[in-house]
Motif scaffolding. Structure first.
Motif, PDB file in Angstrom:
ATOM      1  N   UNK A  57       0.720  -1.167  -0.023  1.00  0.00           N
ATOM      2  CA  UNK A  57       0.053   0.071  -0.144  1.00  0.00           C
ATOM      3  C   UNK A  57       1.153   1.277  -0.095  1.00  0.00           C
ATOM      4  N   UNK A  58       1.911   1.179   0.813  1.00  0.00           N
ATOM      5  CA  UNK A  58       2.675   2.623   1.060  1.00  0.00           C
ATOM      6  C   UNK A  58       3.505   2.583  -0.493  1.00  0.00           C
ATOM      7  N   UNK A  59       4.020   1.612  -1.143  1.00  0.00           N
ATOM      8  CA  UNK A  59       4.639   1.610  -2.577  1.00  0.00           C
ATOM      9  C   UNK A  59       3.666   2.290  -3.533  1.00  0.00           C
ATOM     10  N   UNK A  60       2.402   1.715  -3.571  1.00  0.00           N
ATOM     11  CA  UNK A  60       1.467   2.055  -4.581  1.00  0.00           C
ATOM     12  C   UNK A  60       0.793   3.574  -4.243  1.00  0.00           C
ATOM     13  N   UNK A  61       0.830   3.937  -2.863  1.00  0.00           N
ATOM     14  CA  UNK A  61       0.215   5.106  -2.601  1.00  0.00           C
ATOM     15  C   UNK A  61       1.505   6.184  -2.652  1.00  0.00           C
ATOM     16  N   UNK A  62       2.531   6.098  -1.907  1.00  0.00           N
ATOM     17  CA  UNK A  62       3.432   7.148  -1.770  1.00  0.00           C
ATOM     18  C   UNK A  62       4.847   6.954  -2.616  1.00  0.00           C
ATOM     19  N   UNK A  63       5.275   5.806  -2.933  1.00  0.00           N
ATOM     20  CA  UNK A  63       6.419   5.733  -3.812  1.00  0.00           C
ATOM     21  C   UNK A  63       6.233   5.848  -5.208  1.00  0.00           C
ATOM     22  N   UNK A  64       5.205   4.782  -5.641  1.00  0.00           N
ATOM     23  CA  UNK A  64       5.212   4.645  -6.969  1.00  0.00           C
ATOM     24  C   UNK A  64       3.631   4.857  -7.249  1.00  0.00           C
ATOM     25  N   UNK A  65       3.109   6.032  -7.107  1.00  0.00           N
ATOM     26  CA  UNK A  65       1.836   6.262  -7.594  1.00  0.00           C
ATOM     27  C   UNK A  65       1.488   6.307  -8.765  1.00  0.00           C
ATOM     28  N   UNK A  66       0.445   5.952  -9.385  1.00  0.00           N
ATOM     29  CA  UNK A  66      -0.136   5.744 -10.582  1.00  0.00           C
ATOM     30  C   UNK A  66       0.271   6.853 -11.587  1.00  0.00           C
ATOM     31  N   UNK A  67       0.029   8.042 -11.155  1.00  0.00           N
ATOM     32  CA  UNK A  67       0.206   9.399 -12.005  1.00  0.00           C
ATOM     33  C   UNK A  67       1.752   9.649 -12.302  1.00  0.00           C
ATOM     34  N   UNK A  68       2.563   9.066 -11.229  1.00  0.00           N
ATOM     35  CA  UNK A  68       4.006   9.419 -11.302  1.00  0.00           C
ATOM     36  C   UNK A  68       4.568   8.369 -12.263  1.00  0.00           C
ATOM     37  N   UNK A  69       4.040   7.092 -12.288  1.00  0.00           N
ATOM     38  CA  UNK A  69       4.547   6.101 -13.199  1.00  0.00           C
ATOM     39  C   UNK A  69       4.064   6.498 -14.536  1.00  0.00           C
ATOM     40  N   UNK A  70       2.734   7.066 -14.773  1.00  0.00           N
ATOM     41  CA  UNK A  70       2.566   7.249 -16.323  1.00  0.00           C
ATOM     42  C   UNK A  70       3.132   8.701 -16.590  1.00  0.00           C
ATOM     43  N   UNK A  71       3.492   9.423 -15.882  1.00  0.00           N
ATOM     44  CA  UNK A  71       4.384  10.712 -16.176  1.00  0.00           C
ATOM     45  C   UNK A  71       5.726  10.250 -16.683  1.00  0.00           C
ATOM     46  N   UNK A  72       6.523   9.190 -15.808  1.00  0.00           N
ATOM     47  CA  UNK A  72       7.557   8.601 -16.217  1.00  0.00           C
ATOM     48  C   UNK A  72       7.818   7.907 -17.450  1.00  0.00           C
ATOM     49  N   UNK A  73       6.587   7.186 -17.836  1.00  0.00           N
ATOM     50  CA  UNK A  73       6.364   6.330 -19.059  1.00  0.00           C
ATOM     51  C   UNK A  73       5.921   7.213 -20.044  1.00  0.00           C
ATOM     52  N   UNK A  74       5.692   8.528 -20.122  1.00  0.00           N
ATOM     53  CA  UNK A  74       5.417   9.337 -20.820  1.00  0.00           C
ATOM     54  C   UNK A  74       6.410  10.204 -21.476  1.00  0.00           C
ATOM     55  N   UNK A  75       7.572  10.205 -20.947  1.00  0.00           N
ATOM     56  CA  UNK A  75       8.702  11.141 -21.356  1.00  0.00           C
ATOM     57  C   UNK A  75       8.845  10.838 -22.946  1.00  0.00           C
ATOM     58  N   UNK A  76       9.479  12.111 -23.411  1.00  0.00           N
ATOM     59  CA  UNK A  76       9.749  12.023 -24.770  1.00  0.00           C
ATOM     60  C   UNK A  76      10.802  10.951 -25.208  1.00  0.00           C
ATOM     61  N   UNK A  77      11.759  10.588 -24.455  1.00  0.00           N
ATOM     62  CA  UNK A  77      12.703   9.429 -24.538  1.00  0.00           C
ATOM     63  C   UNK A  77      12.085   8.047 -24.617  1.00  0.00           C
ATOM     64  N   UNK A  78      11.142   7.844 -23.606  1.00  0.00           N
ATOM     65  CA  UNK A  78      10.383   6.524 -23.480  1.00  0.00           C
ATOM     66  C   UNK A  78       9.366   6.486 -24.867  1.00  0.00           C
ATOM     67  N   UNK A  79       8.497   7.491 -25.137  1.00  0.00           N
ATOM     68  CA  UNK A  79       7.872   7.513 -26.301  1.00  0.00           C
ATOM     69  C   UNK A  79       8.578   7.282 -27.764  1.00  0.00           C
ATOM     70  N   UNK A  80       9.874   7.692 -27.861  1.00  0.00           N
ATOM     71  CA  UNK A  80      10.775   7.544 -28.967  1.00  0.00           C
ATOM     72  C   UNK A  80      11.012   6.091 -29.177  1.00  0.00           C
ATOM     73  N   UNK A  81      11.576   5.608 -27.863  1.00  0.00           N
ATOM     74  CA  UNK A  81      11.858   4.209 -27.729  1.00  0.00           C
ATOM     75  C   UNK A  81      10.967   3.057 -28.116  1.00  0.00           C
ATOM     76  N   UNK A  82       9.582   3.480 -27.588  1.00  0.00           N
ATOM     77  CA  UNK A  82       8.439   2.415 -28.051  1.00  0.00           C
ATOM     78  C   UNK A  82       8.089   2.776 -29.412  1.00  0.00           C
ATOM     79  N   UNK A  83       8.255   4.015 -29.948  1.00  0.00           N
ATOM     80  CA  UNK A  83       8.036   3.980 -31.409  1.00  0.00           C
ATOM     81  C   UNK A  83       8.967   3.338 -32.022  1.00  0.00           C
ATOM     82  N   UNK A  84      10.133   3.350 -31.830  1.00  0.00           N
ATOM     83  CA  UNK A  84      11.306   2.632 -32.675  1.00  0.00           C
ATOM     84  C   UNK A  84      11.230   1.219 -32.566  1.00  0.00           C
TER      85      UNK A  84
END
Length: 197
Positions: A57-84
């Motif tokens: 619960x602490x990890x999902x709420x405080x350390x790795x909340x969904x919006x933080x993971x979504x923001x990290x996965x939506x960075x330009x580098x990640x998008x470029x790598x996924x597209x490639x």
């Protein structure tokens, strides 16, 4: 006069042994010992499931909340790598299509390359426009708290204990020593009281 040696030594030994055993009882005994109506088991083994759920619960709420993971996965580098990656995967599939086998290898490679570029471009555009929403949709179906809890519950006891000692070994040793020091001080106070009273 021997009080000033005996009492501090006895108090220090009792304090050190008490703290040493208290630390050991965090993990041991791993399996419950039944003595009459009493059950003795280490704190972590006894409460393992509850601790795993709480940490999840602490990890999902405080350390790795969904919006933080979504923001990290939506960075330009990640998008470029996924597209490639999408483009490369499609290119490999297109190059091996049975329909294209009669054509020369260079032509198949050129077609696959053009398709890869088109897929790369479209995936980049799609991720730029709808990436965060897509990631949030995917993450909403993942229960991070449960994943963490399951991993902790499945973890080997020896590994878990070794990990705790690796992270906090010095602090745990200091707790043992401080138990001895405090016990010795209490023994010294007792010696003063006995000697002067």
């Amino acid at each position: 006069m021997y009080y000033f040696i005996f009492f501090p030594l006895l108090g220090g030994a009792i304090g050190w042994v008490t703290n040493y055993l208290a630390i050991k009882f965090l993990f041991r005994p791993r399996n419950p010992w039944r003595i009459g109506s009493f059950t003795i088991q280490g704190v972590i083994p006894r409460r393992r499931h509850e601790l795993a759920v709480a940490v999840g619960e602490v990890v999902s709420r405080e350390l790795l909340p969904q919006d933080q993971i979504a923001a990290a996965l939506s960075t330009p580098d990640i998008r470029r790598n996924m597209a490639e990656l999408a483009g490369e995967t499609v290119a490999r599939r297109v190059a091996s299509f049975p329909v294209l086998r009669p054509f020369p290898r260079a032509l198949r490679a050129a077609v696959a390359q053009q398709v890869a570029k088109a897929v790369n471009r479209e995936v980049r555009s799609l991720l730029a426009d709808e990436g965060p929403e897509m990631v949030n949709r995917v993450l909403s179906s993942v229960d991070i708290a449960q994943l963490v809890a399951d991993e902790l519950n499945a973890m080997d006891w020896d590994y878990l204990e070794a990990m705790v000692y690796a992270v906090a070994g010095k602090e745990l040793k200091l707790i043992e020593v401080m138990g001895g020091v405090l016990g010795a001080l209490i023994g010294l106070i007792q010696a003063v009281v006995v000697y002067f009273v």
